[in-house]
Design a protein around this motif. Structure first.
Motif, PDB file in Angstrom:
ATOM      1  N   HIS A   1       0.841  -1.191   0.000  1.00 46.11           N
ATOM      2  CA  HIS A   1       0.000   0.000   0.000  1.00 46.11           C
ATOM      3  C   HIS A   1       0.882   1.248   0.000  1.00 46.11           C
ATOM      4  CE1 HIS A   1      -3.105  -2.834   1.378  1.00 46.11           C
ATOM      5  NE2 HIS A   1      -3.912  -2.006   0.756  1.00 46.11           N
TER       6      HIS A   1
ATOM      7  N   LYS B   1      -5.416   2.494   6.708  1.00 45.83           N
ATOM      8  CA  LYS B   1      -4.944   1.854   5.477  1.00 45.83           C
ATOM      9  C   LYS B   1      -5.445   2.643   4.282  1.00 45.83           C
ATOM     10  CE  LYS B   1      -6.737  -1.802   3.566  1.00 45.83           C
ATOM     11  NZ  LYS B   1      -7.275  -3.087   3.240  1.00 45.83           N
TER      12      LYS B   1
ATOM     13  N   ASP C   1      -6.643   3.231   0.338  1.00 42.98           N
ATOM     14  CA  ASP C   1      -7.497   2.413  -0.529  1.00 42.98           C
ATOM     15  C   ASP C   1      -6.692   1.264  -1.119  1.00 42.98           C
ATOM     16  OD1 ASP C   1     -10.024   3.879  -0.507  1.00 42.98           O
ATOM     17  OD2 ASP C   1      -8.882   5.472  -1.506  1.00 42.98           O
ATOM     18  N   ASP C   2      -7.347   0.137  -1.328  1.00 50.45           N
ATOM     19  CA  ASP C   2      -6.664  -1.041  -1.848  1.00 50.45           C
ATOM     20  C   ASP C   2      -6.123  -0.838  -3.261  1.00 50.45           C
ATOM     21  OD1 ASP C   2      -6.825  -2.602   0.425  1.00 50.45           O
ATOM     22  OD2 ASP C   2      -8.758  -3.445  -0.117  1.00 50.45           O
ATOM     23  N   TRP C   3      -6.618   0.130  -3.989  1.00 52.11           N
ATOM     24  CA  TRP C   3      -6.090   0.363  -5.326  1.00 52.11           C
ATOM     25  C   TRP C   3      -4.842   1.244  -5.301  1.00 52.11           C
ATOM     26  CZ3 TRP C   3      -6.375   5.531  -6.101  1.00 52.11           C
ATOM     27  CH2 TRP C   3      -7.402   6.241  -5.469  1.00 52.11           C
TER      28      TRP C   3
ATOM     29  N   THR D   1      -1.787   0.799  -4.563  1.00 54.56           N
ATOM     30  CA  THR D   1      -0.804  -0.229  -4.291  1.00 54.56           C
ATOM     31  C   THR D   1       0.192  -0.359  -5.437  1.00 54.56           C
ATOM     32  OG1 THR D   1      -2.232  -1.930  -5.238  1.00 54.56           O
ATOM     33  CG2 THR D   1      -2.383  -1.605  -2.871  1.00 54.56           C
TER      34      THR D   1
ATOM     35  N   SER E   1      -5.194  -4.233 -13.660  1.00 49.47           N
ATOM     36  CA  SER E   1      -6.109  -4.941 -12.768  1.00 49.47           C
ATOM     37  C   SER E   1      -7.365  -5.420 -13.502  1.00 49.47           C
ATOM     38  CB  SER E   1      -6.535  -4.014 -11.623  1.00 49.47           C
ATOM     39  OG  SER E   1      -7.541  -4.627 -10.854  1.00 49.47           O
TER      40      SER E   1
END
Length: 78
Positions: free
Chosen positions: A8, A20, A22-24, A26, A62
């Motif tokens: 991240h 944390k 955002d998961d994107w 990364t 992705s």
């Protein structure tokens, strides 16, 4: 074969300590470099690199690209 881990990126995320991103937000790193990112801190680790371009490449590759881009647009509107 080297294992790949998803790291991240807090820089530019608006996420504070203990939050944390955002998961994107990364970048794929090998385990050694992911650990180094944590050990030296993100400002030092990413210095001289266009981390936003790396994140954009992750999103582009992705299978959830459309979903991620929609979430990004929603976040900008909020």
């Amino acid at each position: 074969m080297t294992a790949i881990e998803v790291a991240h990126v807090r820089i530019g995320s608006g996420a504070g300590l203990g939050q944390k991103p955002d998961d994107w937000r990364t970048v794929s790193l090998c385990a050694e470099h992911h650990q180094r990112q944590h050990n030296v801190g993100e400002q030092t680790f990413w210095r001289g690199l266009d981390v936003e371009a790396l994140i954009a490449a992750f999103i582009k590759a992705s299978p959830k690209r459309m979903e991620i881009e929609q979430r990004q647009r929603e976040k900008v509107r909020a």
